[in-house]
Design a protein around this motif. Sequence first.
Motif, PDB file in Angstrom:
ATOM      1  N   ILE A 196      35.462  41.912  45.900  1.00 17.66           N
ATOM      2  CA  ILE A 196      35.599  43.092  46.669  1.00 17.66           C
ATOM      3  C   ILE A 196      35.056  44.150  46.167  1.00 17.66           C
ATOM      4  CG2 ILE A 196      37.085  44.619  47.826  1.00 17.66           C
ATOM      5  CD1 ILE A 196      38.846  41.998  49.122  1.00 17.66           C
ATOM      6  N   CYS A 198      34.654  48.064  45.788  1.00 25.33           N
ATOM      7  CA  CYS A 198      34.861  49.414  45.975  1.00 25.33           C
ATOM      8  C   CYS A 198      34.327  50.331  45.468  1.00 25.33           C
ATOM      9  CB  CYS A 198      36.219  49.463  45.366  1.00 25.33           C
ATOM     10  SG  CYS A 198      37.526  48.800  46.054  1.00 25.33           S
ATOM     11  N   ILE A 241      41.868  49.801  51.222  1.00 27.68           N
ATOM     12  CA  ILE A 241      41.317  49.103  50.519  1.00 27.68           C
ATOM     13  C   ILE A 241      42.416  47.800  50.851  1.00 27.68           C
ATOM     14  CG2 ILE A 241      43.145  49.844  48.801  1.00 27.68           C
ATOM     15  CD1 ILE A 241      39.963  47.062  48.313  1.00 27.68           C
ATOM     16  N   ILE A 245      42.330  44.020  52.298  1.00 27.07           N
ATOM     17  CA  ILE A 245      42.619  43.092  51.983  1.00 27.07           C
ATOM     18  C   ILE A 245      43.135  41.821  52.804  1.00 27.07           C
ATOM     19  CG2 ILE A 245      44.303  42.047  49.975  1.00 27.07           C
ATOM     20  CD1 ILE A 245      43.971  44.424  48.218  1.00 27.07           C
ATOM     21  N   ILE A 261      38.360  41.594  42.149  1.00 26.65           N
ATOM     22  CA  ILE A 261      37.488  43.754  42.815  1.00 26.65           C
ATOM     23  C   ILE A 261      36.883  44.160  41.466  1.00 26.65           C
ATOM     24  CG2 ILE A 261      39.190  45.543  43.223  1.00 26.65           C
ATOM     25  CD1 ILE A 261      40.218  43.852  45.225  1.00 26.65           C
ATOM     26  N   ALA A 271      40.656  50.106  43.165  1.00 26.78           N
ATOM     27  CA  ALA A 271      40.928  49.243  43.249  1.00 26.78           C
ATOM     28  C   ALA A 271      42.258  48.971  41.765  1.00 26.78           C
ATOM     29  CB  ALA A 271      39.308  48.624  41.665  1.00 26.78           C
ATOM     30  N   ALA A 274      44.815  48.787  44.216  1.00 26.42           N
ATOM     31  CA  ALA A 274      44.841  47.314  44.778  1.00 26.42           C
ATOM     32  C   ALA A 274      45.861  46.161  44.023  1.00 26.42           C
ATOM     33  CB  ALA A 274      43.551  46.584  44.873  1.00 26.42           C
ATOM     34  N   ILE A 281      46.528  38.714  43.006  1.00 20.87           N
ATOM     35  CA  ILE A 281      44.806  38.759  42.997  1.00 20.87           C
ATOM     36  C   ILE A 281      44.071  38.165  40.979  1.00 20.87           C
ATOM     37  CG2 ILE A 281      43.107  40.512  42.182  1.00 20.87           C
ATOM     38  CD1 ILE A 281      44.477  42.101  44.840  1.00 20.87           C
ATOM     39  N   VAL A 284      40.840  42.147  37.709  1.00 19.15           N
ATOM     40  CA  VAL A 284      39.685  43.127  37.908  1.00 19.15           C
ATOM     41  C   VAL A 284      38.904  43.993  37.142  1.00 19.15           C
ATOM     42  CG1 VAL A 284      41.272  44.657  37.029  1.00 19.15           C
ATOM     43  CG2 VAL A 284      40.590  45.515  39.292  1.00 19.15           C
TER      44      VAL A 284
END
Length: 462
Positions: A196, A198, A241, A245, A261, A271, A274, A281, A284
Motif C-alpha cells: 500500500i 502513501c 488510509i 486497509i 506499507i 504510513a 497505519a 501489518i 513499513v
Amino acid sequence: IDSSINNCQCFPGYICSSKLVPVSQYIGTVLVCLLGVACLRGWGRWKNSEYLQFISILEETRKNHTPANKNKLRWYDFDFSYWPADFSWTEVDNPILSDLPHCLSLSFSLFLSLSFFLSLSSFLIAHSFGRRMLYPGSVGLLQKAMKPMLQQGQARLIEEFDGTRNKLVACDGNEIDTMFVDRRRDGGRNGKTLVICCEGNAGFYEVGCMNTPLEGEQSSEKHPGLVETGVPFPQNEANAIDVVIQFAVHKLGFQLSDIIIYAWSIGGFTASWAVMSYPEIQAVVLDASFDDLLPLALKVMPDSWRPLVQHTVRQYMNLNNAEQLCKYQGPVLLIRRTKDEIITTTGPEDIMSNRGNDLLLKLLQFRYPKVMTDEGVRVVRQWLGASNHIEEASVYSGYEVDDDWCVSVLQSYQTDRDVFFPWSVGETAFFHINWARKYMHNFETTHCTPLPFSEFHTPWRL
C-alpha cells in the motif's frame, strides 16, 4: 426638456436606471451564449455513439455493480464524482477511529484555554494558506496543470498493468481515489504481498511512488497523497488510509500480515498511523520522511511567528511521525536521501540537518534505550554524518562490528523473553551502529527522484 429630465433622474449614491440597461444586455447576451454552448454540447453528445455507450455502461454499473460491468467502465476516464462507490467504511465494524480526537473544530474550550487572537489566527492560517503549503497537490491550479500527465499515467496503469480504479468512502464521507494492481494471478511469490503506497504532498498515484513496487512485480494499491474530496487535514488522511486497509482486507482478500506499507515524504504520517493502528501489518518502508513537521515548518516561516507556528502545527497539522512509529513493533526500513533539499532544516549540503536522522534516533532510543545512551547517540550521529557509501563503510569498519555476533545476541534475547519493545539488551557500541545500518539505508539523490526498485528492500527482521 423637463419631461426627459424627470424620466431619468440620478441622485447621489444611487445607480442611474439608464446605466443598468447596457449591463443587463451584456449579462443576457452572455447567458444566451452559455445556453447555446450547453445545447450544442448536449446535441454533440446525443449524436456521439461512443458517449451514448459510455452513459449506458455507467448507468448499468450504478444499478448493478458487478465485476463485469466495472471492467467495462474502467476503460473510461470521467469526473470522479460520478464514479460508483466500490467500498464504504460503513460496510465493516471498525472502532479504531472512534476514539481519536478531532482536531479540525475550533471548540469553545480552546478559546478559553488560549488567547482568542492566537486561536483565531491559527485557525485561519491552517484553513487558508497553511493547508495549501502543506498539501500543494490539493490546489486546483496544480491539478489542472498536471491533468494531461495524470491521464497518461492512469491509462498506463490500466492498459499495461491491468490496474483497477476504486472509489472508497471514508468514515468522514470523503471519497478516496485508489488504483489496485493485482499480481496474484501471475503466480509469483511477490504477488502475494500487497504494498500500500502513501504519496507525498504533491503526489498522485498516476505518476507517483506506486511504480517502485510494480517494478518488483508486487501487488500494489495506491492511497493518494491527499483525499479526493474534502480537505487533507491529518484526521482526514488517517481516515483515508484506514478505509484503504479495510478495503484491502475485506474486499481484496489480503491478510494484514501480507501487507507492507510504503510511503514517500509526507506520506510517512499516514504510513506510521497505519502500522500504529494495525500492528499486525508485515512491515513499513518510509522513504525521505521526517520525524516531526514542526522543525520543517519553523524553517520556512519568520522567527517572529514562532509561537503562532508552534500552536498551528500542534493543533491542526500535528504530523508526529516518530511518535506514531514508535508504537509499532514490526520491521521498519528508513530510506534517507543524502541530497534531500526538502526535509533538511538548513540545506541539502548539511546532511546532519536531515530530519530522517531524528526519525531514526527516536526509533532506536525507544526500542533499545540501554544502548542508545549519550555515547550511543554520538556513535550513531557519526555514522549518519557519512554522505556516501565509502564514508559510511569507513565509519562502520572503524568500530570492527561483528554482524553475526550482534544478530545472535538479539536472537537469544528474543527467544528467552519474547517481549515487546523497548528491549533491555546490549551496552556496547557494536549494537549502536549495527542497528543504525539495519534500520536505515542511504540513497544518494534528491528528494523528488523516483526510487528504483533496487533500493526498495524488505525491512530487516530477526
